[in-house]
Design a protein around this motif. Sequence first.
Motif, PDB file in Angstrom:
ATOM      1  N   ARG A  61     -34.508  10.532  29.905  1.00  0.00           N
ATOM      2  CA  ARG A  61     -34.838  11.467  30.984  1.00  0.00           C
ATOM      3  C   ARG A  61     -36.174  11.087  31.640  1.00  0.00           C
ATOM      4  N   ASP A  62     -36.391  11.594  32.841  1.00  0.00           N
ATOM      5  CA  ASP A  62     -37.628  11.301  33.573  1.00  0.00           C
ATOM      6  C   ASP A  62     -38.844  11.684  32.733  1.00  0.00           C
ATOM      7  N   GLY A  63     -39.771  10.757  32.634  1.00  0.00           N
ATOM      8  CA  GLY A  63     -40.988  11.002  31.876  1.00  0.00           C
ATOM      9  C   GLY A  63     -40.828  10.868  30.381  1.00  0.00           C
ATOM     10  N   LYS A  64     -39.608  10.487  29.923  1.00  0.00           N
ATOM     11  CA  LYS A  64     -39.339  10.398  28.482  1.00  0.00           C
ATOM     12  C   LYS A  64     -38.930   8.978  28.081  1.00  0.00           C
ATOM     13  N   ARG A  65     -39.449   7.965  28.797  1.00  0.00           N
ATOM     14  CA  ARG A  65     -39.056   6.593  28.480  1.00  0.00           C
ATOM     15  C   ARG A  65     -39.431   6.254  27.036  1.00  0.00           C
ATOM     16  N   GLY A  66     -38.477   5.673  26.344  1.00  0.00           N
ATOM     17  CA  GLY A  66     -38.668   5.324  24.940  1.00  0.00           C
ATOM     18  C   GLY A  66     -38.022   6.316  23.991  1.00  0.00           C
ATOM     19  N   ALA A  67     -37.489   7.439  24.529  1.00  0.00           N
ATOM     20  CA  ALA A  67     -36.916   8.470  23.649  1.00  0.00           C
ATOM     21  C   ALA A  67     -35.703   7.942  22.884  1.00  0.00           C
ATOM     22  N   ALA A  68     -34.789   7.255  23.574  1.00  0.00           N
ATOM     23  CA  ALA A  68     -33.598   6.742  22.901  1.00  0.00           C
ATOM     24  C   ALA A  68     -33.969   5.698  21.846  1.00  0.00           C
ATOM     25  N   TYR A  69     -34.955   4.863  22.175  1.00  0.00           N
ATOM     26  CA  TYR A  69     -35.369   3.817  21.230  1.00  0.00           C
ATOM     27  C   TYR A  69     -35.980   4.439  19.972  1.00  0.00           C
ATOM     28  N   LEU A  70     -36.867   5.411  20.175  1.00  0.00           N
ATOM     29  CA  LEU A  70     -37.485   6.066  19.020  1.00  0.00           C
ATOM     30  C   LEU A  70     -36.444   6.849  18.228  1.00  0.00           C
ATOM     31  N   MET A  71     -35.546   7.528  18.939  1.00  0.00           N
ATOM     32  CA  MET A  71     -34.501   8.296  18.257  1.00  0.00           C
ATOM     33  C   MET A  71     -33.625   7.392  17.391  1.00  0.00           C
ATOM     34  N   SER A  72     -33.297   6.189  17.917  1.00  0.00           N
ATOM     35  CA  SER A  72     -32.418   5.289  17.155  1.00  0.00           C
ATOM     36  C   SER A  72     -33.058   4.848  15.843  1.00  0.00           C
ATOM     37  N   GLY A  73     -34.370   4.804  15.809  1.00  0.00           N
ATOM     38  CA  GLY A  73     -35.054   4.393  14.585  1.00  0.00           C
ATOM     39  C   GLY A  73     -35.195   5.493  13.561  1.00  0.00           C
ATOM     40  N   LEU A  74     -34.754   6.693  13.918  1.00  0.00           N
ATOM     41  CA  LEU A  74     -34.938   7.838  13.028  1.00  0.00           C
ATOM     42  C   LEU A  74     -33.655   8.347  12.387  1.00  0.00           C
ATOM     43  N   LEU A  75     -32.498   7.807  12.793  1.00  0.00           N
ATOM     44  CA  LEU A  75     -31.242   8.349  12.245  1.00  0.00           C
ATOM     45  C   LEU A  75     -31.078   8.059  10.754  1.00  0.00           C
ATOM     46  N   ASP A  76     -31.698   7.011  10.262  1.00  0.00           N
ATOM     47  CA  ASP A  76     -31.614   6.733   8.819  1.00  0.00           C
ATOM     48  C   ASP A  76     -32.893   7.151   8.096  1.00  0.00           C
ATOM     49  N   ALA A 128     -25.921  11.157   9.135  1.00  0.00           N
ATOM     50  CA  ALA A 128     -26.888  10.444   9.979  1.00  0.00           C
ATOM     51  C   ALA A 128     -26.541  10.601  11.457  1.00  0.00           C
ATOM     52  N   ILE A 129     -25.239  10.522  11.777  1.00  0.00           N
ATOM     53  CA  ILE A 129     -24.818  10.582  13.186  1.00  0.00           C
ATOM     54  C   ILE A 129     -24.876  12.003  13.726  1.00  0.00           C
ATOM     55  N   ASN A 130     -24.515  12.959  12.915  1.00  0.00           N
ATOM     56  CA  ASN A 130     -24.384  14.341  13.394  1.00  0.00           C
ATOM     57  C   ASN A 130     -25.595  15.222  13.114  1.00  0.00           C
ATOM     58  N   ALA A 131     -26.318  14.914  12.045  1.00  0.00           N
ATOM     59  CA  ALA A 131     -27.376  15.849  11.628  1.00  0.00           C
ATOM     60  C   ALA A 131     -28.659  15.143  11.210  1.00  0.00           C
ATOM     61  N   PRO A 132     -29.219  14.300  12.083  1.00  0.00           N
ATOM     62  CA  PRO A 132     -30.509  13.673  11.725  1.00  0.00           C
ATOM     63  C   PRO A 132     -31.591  14.736  11.623  1.00  0.00           C
ATOM     64  N   ARG A 133     -32.521  14.552  10.701  1.00  0.00           N
ATOM     65  CA  ARG A 133     -33.509  15.592  10.449  1.00  0.00           C
ATOM     66  C   ARG A 133     -34.687  15.547  11.439  1.00  0.00           C
ATOM     67  N   PHE A 134     -35.074  14.344  11.855  1.00  0.00           N
ATOM     68  CA  PHE A 134     -36.263  14.182  12.701  1.00  0.00           C
ATOM     69  C   PHE A 134     -37.467  14.886  12.079  1.00  0.00           C
ATOM     70  N   GLU A 140     -43.688  10.329  12.994  1.00  0.00           N
ATOM     71  CA  GLU A 140     -44.985   9.641  13.151  1.00  0.00           C
ATOM     72  C   GLU A 140     -44.934   8.233  12.570  1.00  0.00           C
ATOM     73  N   ARG A 141     -44.198   8.050  11.477  1.00  0.00           N
ATOM     74  CA  ARG A 141     -44.090   6.720  10.868  1.00  0.00           C
ATOM     75  C   ARG A 141     -43.373   5.745  11.824  1.00  0.00           C
ATOM     76  N   VAL A 142     -42.245   6.179  12.370  1.00  0.00           N
ATOM     77  CA  VAL A 142     -41.486   5.306  13.263  1.00  0.00           C
ATOM     78  C   VAL A 142     -42.198   5.145  14.599  1.00  0.00           C
ATOM     79  N   ARG A 143     -42.859   6.205  15.074  1.00  0.00           N
ATOM     80  CA  ARG A 143     -43.631   6.104  16.321  1.00  0.00           C
ATOM     81  C   ARG A 143     -44.707   4.995  16.190  1.00  0.00           C
ATOM     82  N   ALA A 144     -45.361   4.956  15.031  1.00  0.00           N
ATOM     83  CA  ALA A 144     -46.384   3.923  14.827  1.00  0.00           C
ATOM     84  C   ALA A 144     -45.766   2.523  14.849  1.00  0.00           C
ATOM     85  N   GLN A 145     -44.568   2.388  14.289  1.00  0.00           N
ATOM     86  CA  GLN A 145     -43.885   1.087  14.324  1.00  0.00           C
ATOM     87  C   GLN A 145     -43.567   0.686  15.767  1.00  0.00           C
ATOM     88  N   VAL A 146     -43.106   1.645  16.557  1.00  0.00           N
ATOM     89  CA  VAL A 146     -42.781   1.351  17.958  1.00  0.00           C
ATOM     90  C   VAL A 146     -44.047   0.986  18.727  1.00  0.00           C
TER      91      VAL A 146
END
Length: 438
Positions: A61-76, A128-134, A140-146
Amino acid sequence: MIRFIAASFFALLTLPAYAASAIDIKEVTSPGGIKAWLVEEPSIPFMALEIRFKGGASLDRDGKRGAAYLMSGLLDEGAGDLRSTEFATAAEELALQFDFDVSPDSFSVSAQFLTENRDASVELLRKAINAPRFDPDAIERVRAQVQSIIASDLKDPNDIAGKTFARLAYGDHPYATAIEGTQESVALLTRDDLIQSHKDLLALDRIHIGAVGDITEAELGALLDTLLGDLPAEGAPQAGPAPFLLDGGETVVEFDTPQSVALFGHEGIKRTDPDFFPAFVMNQVLGAGGFGSRLMEEVREKRGLTYGVYSYLVLREHVELVMGQVSSSNDVVAEAINVIRDEWAKIASEGVTEEELSTAITYLTGAYPLRFDGNGQIATILAAMQMDDLPIDYINTRNAKVEAVTGEDIKRVAARLMKPENLHFVVVGRPEGLAASN
């Protein structure tokens, strides 16, 4: 260590079982209406599953660049009632191998699991697909990696060239910016943004599935409903067509390096175009054929201007390009660019020789079966075929389409497609004798 052992085990299982045989693909529809393409192979007790959701990071979404990338790193990183470490332990105990990835055009789920652990593996994957905890600590751990990846890319001339080309070419389209986002945009992403991205991307109206291995049609149907049946019916609207705004010329990005990187291209050809296969074979002669290609012969072998140069067809969901890349020392990159333009013009005006055509067809048809070197690779191909709207018999008819290409076909498509005056080069380095033209 357990995951390493599991990965090695699946690697052994995926040795070439299909390389020389026709692929029998069945279309399966689950009781809940979810479709998939299946290749049954019961001889080894495991299966591979590839799930693609069309849209990918282009749906940020507008102003949310990187959201899908960060989200993909959090499903596991924790799902359902399992926190991150508990989830990882459960996957290791099942020898479940899986990966989540996002590209500009798709979000993908790749999984391989043993038949004896199928039900438990599917249940873990379903969480993982239906109920990721986030969970906040995981975010914060994955955000730092990104952020670390983004910082590293800022020092990479290849990455700078790619990002500059995209920014200049695609205007306001999502293709114009990196899927990782910027350090500023990623820093501002919230848990709610990740939940929204998950809803936008993972929906049933954009799903394509390939399955290969030890499973029947009925078993796969039940598996699909269990795994995916709770996803929303619709996701976010797809992005529209991308413009291509670059004219012929050069853009120079000053960067302190002894070797310049040049990324170049212009508009290309759709996969659905009747002349796609002639263009595909032509590109093999021009720059995709490694040491046998014209670009490699003229730029490297005859003149010693580079270690490597190549060209390729870009077939994205919303744009098509003909592109290439070369790296040369700063004092000769301008000469390399001139040679590339000359070869672009030569193939546009003359096409290819009969010997070049024969060599390209022999390679392209002979190498094609080598892609089918295991269940995971075949499942990936099945899902990608559906993403590209290819027919279910494509694998068994593709080589005939390549073999049908003639020299006249290539001459026609080369004259239409290859426009040296439209080539735009983005050069990152300190090139000598080359000034930016824009």
